[in-house]
Design an enzyme around this catalytic site. Structure first.
Site, mmCIF file in Angstrom:
data_model
loop_
_atom_site.group_PDB
_atom_site.id
_atom_site.type_symbol
_atom_site.label_atom_id
_atom_site.label_comp_id
_atom_site.label_asym_id
_atom_site.label_seq_id
_atom_site.Cartn_x
_atom_site.Cartn_y
_atom_site.Cartn_z
ATOM 1 N N ASP A 7 -48.151 -14.721 41.327
ATOM 2 C CA ASP A 7 -48.402 -13.271 41.224
ATOM 3 C C ASP A 7 -47.330 -12.649 40.332
ATOM 4 O O ASP A 7 -46.309 -13.271 40.044
ATOM 5 C CB ASP A 7 -48.360 -12.607 42.612
ATOM 6 C CG ASP A 7 -48.687 -11.118 42.548
ATOM 7 O OD1 ASP A 7 -49.575 -10.735 41.758
ATOM 8 O OD2 ASP A 7 -48.054 -10.317 43.264
ATOM 9 N N SER A 8 -47.579 -11.413 39.910
ATOM 10 C CA SER A 8 -46.554 -10.696 39.159
ATOM 11 C C SER A 8 -45.325 -10.444 40.028
ATOM 12 O O SER A 8 -44.224 -10.277 39.520
ATOM 13 C CB SER A 8 -47.117 -9.355 38.675
ATOM 14 O OG SER A 8 -47.556 -8.591 39.783
ATOM 15 N N GLY A 40 -49.900 -4.091 35.954
ATOM 16 C CA GLY A 40 -51.054 -3.188 35.932
ATOM 17 C C GLY A 40 -51.036 -2.095 34.885
ATOM 18 O O GLY A 40 -52.070 -1.559 34.498
ATOM 19 N N CYS A 70 -53.386 -12.666 42.181
ATOM 20 C CA CYS A 70 -53.180 -11.404 41.477
ATOM 21 C C CYS A 70 -54.520 -11.007 40.852
ATOM 22 O O CYS A 70 -55.055 -11.743 40.005
ATOM 23 C CB CYS A 70 -52.126 -11.600 40.392
ATOM 24 S SG CYS A 70 -51.878 -10.177 39.320
ATOM 25 N N ASN A 71 -55.054 -9.871 41.270
ATOM 26 C CA ASN A 71 -56.348 -9.417 40.740
ATOM 27 C C ASN A 71 -56.259 -9.128 39.247
ATOM 28 O O ASN A 71 -57.193 -9.400 38.490
ATOM 29 C CB ASN A 71 -56.798 -8.140 41.448
ATOM 30 C CG ASN A 71 -57.114 -8.354 42.918
ATOM 31 O OD1 ASN A 71 -58.263 -8.517 43.293
ATOM 32 N ND2 ASN A 71 -56.082 -8.376 43.753
ATOM 33 N N THR A 72 -55.130 -8.576 38.817
ATOM 34 C CA THR A 72 -54.971 -8.188 37.416
ATOM 35 C C THR A 72 -54.980 -9.426 36.518
ATOM 36 O O THR A 72 -55.718 -9.486 35.527
ATOM 37 C CB THR A 72 -53.651 -7.399 37.230
ATOM 38 O OG1 THR A 72 -53.586 -6.377 38.230
ATOM 39 C CG2 THR A 72 -53.562 -6.781 35.865
ATOM 40 N N GLU A 150 -42.561 -3.561 45.509
ATOM 41 C CA GLU A 150 -41.507 -4.301 44.806
ATOM 42 C C GLU A 150 -40.112 -3.832 45.215
ATOM 43 O O GLU A 150 -39.165 -4.604 45.186
ATOM 44 C CB GLU A 150 -41.678 -4.187 43.287
ATOM 45 C CG GLU A 150 -42.852 -4.990 42.738
ATOM 46 C CD GLU A 150 -42.762 -6.483 43.016
ATOM 47 O OE1 GLU A 150 -41.661 -7.040 42.928
ATOM 48 O OE2 GLU A 150 -43.804 -7.089 43.339
ATOM 49 N N CYS A 182 -55.830 -5.108 44.934
ATOM 50 C CA CYS A 182 -54.550 -5.526 44.350
ATOM 51 C C CYS A 182 -53.789 -6.184 45.482
ATOM 52 O O CYS A 182 -53.743 -5.647 46.601
ATOM 53 C CB CYS A 182 -53.786 -4.299 43.832
ATOM 54 S SG CYS A 182 -52.077 -4.659 43.370
ATOM 55 N N THR A 183 -53.195 -7.338 45.210
ATOM 56 C CA THR A 183 -52.581 -8.085 46.320
ATOM 57 C C THR A 183 -51.314 -7.410 46.862
ATOM 58 O O THR A 183 -50.804 -7.803 47.908
ATOM 59 C CB THR A 183 -52.274 -9.535 45.889
ATOM 60 O OG1 THR A 183 -51.458 -9.515 44.699
ATOM 61 C CG2 THR A 183 -53.551 -10.307 45.617
ATOM 62 N N HIS A 184 -50.817 -6.411 46.164
ATOM 63 C CA HIS A 184 -49.681 -5.659 46.710
ATOM 64 C C HIS A 184 -50.115 -4.668 47.803
ATOM 65 O O HIS A 184 -49.269 -4.167 48.540
ATOM 66 C CB HIS A 184 -48.988 -4.856 45.601
ATOM 67 C CG HIS A 184 -48.075 -5.665 44.722
ATOM 68 N ND1 HIS A 184 -48.547 -6.557 43.789
ATOM 69 C CD2 HIS A 184 -46.717 -5.701 44.622
ATOM 70 C CE1 HIS A 184 -47.519 -7.113 43.149
ATOM 71 N NE2 HIS A 184 -46.399 -6.601 43.638
HETATM 72 N N1 DGL Z 1 -50.583 -7.860 42.505
HETATM 73 C C1 DGL Z 1 -51.307 -7.652 41.346
HETATM 74 C C2 DGL Z 1 -52.800 -7.476 41.546
HETATM 75 O O1 DGL Z 1 -53.353 -8.002 42.495
HETATM 76 C C3 DGL Z 1 -50.752 -6.817 40.208
HETATM 77 C C4 DGL Z 1 -49.761 -5.763 40.470
HETATM 78 C C5 DGL Z 1 -49.013 -5.389 39.192
HETATM 79 O O2 DGL Z 1 -48.194 -6.198 38.752
HETATM 80 O O3 DGL Z 1 -49.275 -4.296 38.643
HETATM 81 O O4 DGL Z 1 -53.466 -6.903 40.740
#
Ligand code: DGL
Length: 256
Positions: A7-8, A40, A70-72, A150, A182-184
């Site tokens: 992930d990011s 993102g 990570c969805n992005t 973060e 988004c996984t966050h």
């Molecule tokens: N966690 C990530 C996602 O699922 C991206 C968050 C990011 O780095 O902006 O999209």
């Protein structure tokens, strides 16, 4: 062999957490691209380059599968990665289809929360187009939640004002389901619940992704030692304060 998670940043832990629940004896490698988070709000080409390099690094460590948690990143580069490697690569995308089915029952709409980049991508637009015949799906980018996760800021006093400000002009009661795309975002389930109330179901793809990983590995699941090795942008994390940050976040997800 290990299973790689990418992930990011700390968002991927929300998927790793579900994998650990299902497959506690596997050995894992978790890679957070902390030098470049957040993805993102960055240009697509940059993100593509970061993900490609990180995945190559993980592949070189010797893994039997990689989860792009990570969805992005998934929306930008998953197809290319799948062609490049001879082990399974799994992605994650906003759980639009189950959300539509659920909202239909309640005759309500779906709100997809994700990063701006995910929502702009062709992959997401195709996903919505192929399932949303009734124009039920709306979306909202929430980059602030990535920043808050973060910086390990989960306090209601900070999170709730941000969410209320972003949702100021929106009638939250019109949604039967809210997709955490988004996984966050699963870190903020409790706060989102407060803002959207009990009538809306909060759906995220982490459990589904972990189950898919388990199915995919089939007879390649093994009795490892349940270890997790952490990397930040190609650097192994060996110092205790940093390791305890990751462990604390996994514990936090257990409490939620
Ligand atoms: N966690 C990530 C996602 O699922 C991206 C968050 C990011 O780095 O902006 O999209």
């Amino acid at each position: 062999m290990k299973i790689g998670f990418f992930d990011s940043g700390v968002g991927g832990l929300t998927v790793l957490y579900q994998a650990l629940e299902l497959m506690p004896k596997e050995d894992y490698l978790f890679y957070a691209d902390t030098d470049h988070v957040p993805y993102g709000e960055k240009p697509k080409e940059k993100v593509k380059q970061y993900v490609t390099e990180a995945v190559e690094f993980i592949a070189q460590q010797g893994v039997k599968a990689i989860v792009i948690a990570c969805n992005t990143a998934t929306s930008i580069v998953i197809e290319e990665l799948r062609h490049k490697y001879n082990f399974p690569i799994l992605g994650i995308e906003p759980a639009v289809k189950p959300a539509i089915l659920e909202s239909k029952k309640q005759q309500k709409k779906v709100l997809v929360l994700a990063t701006r980049l995910t929502l702009q991508e062709e992959k997401y637009r195709n996903l919505v187009r192929s399932h949303d015949s009734g124009n039920m799906v709306e979306s909202l980018p929430l980059p602030g939640l990535v920043e808050l996760a973060e910086t390990l800021e989960f306090a209601d006093e900070v999170v709730l004002p941000y969410l209320r400000e972003q949702l100021e002009d929106i009638d939250v009661k019109q949604y039967g389901t809210v997709v955490l795309g988004c996984t966050h975002f699963p870190y903020f389930r409790a706060a989102l619940r407060k803002v959207f109330g009990n009538q809306a179901e909060l759906i995220d793809g982490s459990v589904g992704t972990a189950k898919q990983l388990q199915r995919l590995l089939g007879n390649r699941l093994e009795e490892g030692n349940g270890t997790i090795t952490f990397f930040e942008s190609g650097r192994p994390i060996l110092d205790e304060p940093k390791l305890s940050k990751y462990r604390r976040l996994l514990n936090l997800l257990g409490e939620g």
